[in-house]
Design a protein around this motif. Structure first.
Motif, short mmCIF file in Angstrom:
data_model
loop_
_atom_site.label_atom_id
_atom_site.label_comp_id
_atom_site.label_asym_id
_atom_site.label_seq_id
_atom_site.Cartn_x
_atom_site.Cartn_y
_atom_site.Cartn_z
N PRO A 4 56.17 16.31 51.00
CA PRO A 4 56.47 16.32 49.71
C PRO A 4 55.48 15.39 48.75
CG PRO A 4 58.27 15.16 50.78
CD PRO A 4 57.16 15.77 51.62
N VAL A 5 55.35 15.51 47.48
CA VAL A 5 54.69 14.61 46.54
C VAL A 5 55.23 13.40 46.45
CG1 VAL A 5 53.92 14.25 44.26
CG2 VAL A 5 53.79 16.58 45.23
N PRO A 6 54.49 12.19 46.80
CA PRO A 6 55.00 10.66 46.76
C PRO A 6 55.55 10.32 45.42
CG PRO A 6 52.78 10.76 47.75
CD PRO A 6 53.22 12.02 47.27
N VAL A 7 56.58 9.60 45.40
CA VAL A 7 57.44 9.44 44.21
C VAL A 7 57.11 7.93 43.65
CG1 VAL A 7 59.47 11.08 44.52
CG2 VAL A 7 59.58 8.28 45.28
N ALA A 8 56.36 7.23 44.68
CA ALA A 8 56.08 5.85 44.20
C ALA A 8 55.16 5.19 45.16
CB ALA A 8 57.34 4.87 44.25
#
Length: 67
Positions: A4-8
């Motif tokens: 998944p796309v990193p959030v931070a």
């Protein structure tokens, strides 16, 4: 692109070994913790754990964007 796309971007201090001083280190993360301090700079979220925050106070982080 990561999935998944990193959030931070997690910025933490890791031990400096025999040099004795901690070194800032950054890694993209898929989640943050409730204990993290989360900052936002131009849309980039940066997560810092409580222990690292005392070492990172007042520093400036530079980066190079690479494909």
């Amino acid at each position: 692109m990561q999935s998944p796309v990193p959030v931070a971007l997690r910025v933490a201090v890791v031990g400096g070994g025999c040099s004795g001083f901690p070194i800032p280190h950054g890694v993209l993360k898929n989640q943050t913790s409730d204990a993290d301090q989360v900052f936002e700079f131009d849309g980039l979220k940066v997560a810092v754990d409580q222990m690292s925050s005392m070492y990172l106070d007042g520093i400036e982080i530079d980066y190079i964007e690479d494909d």
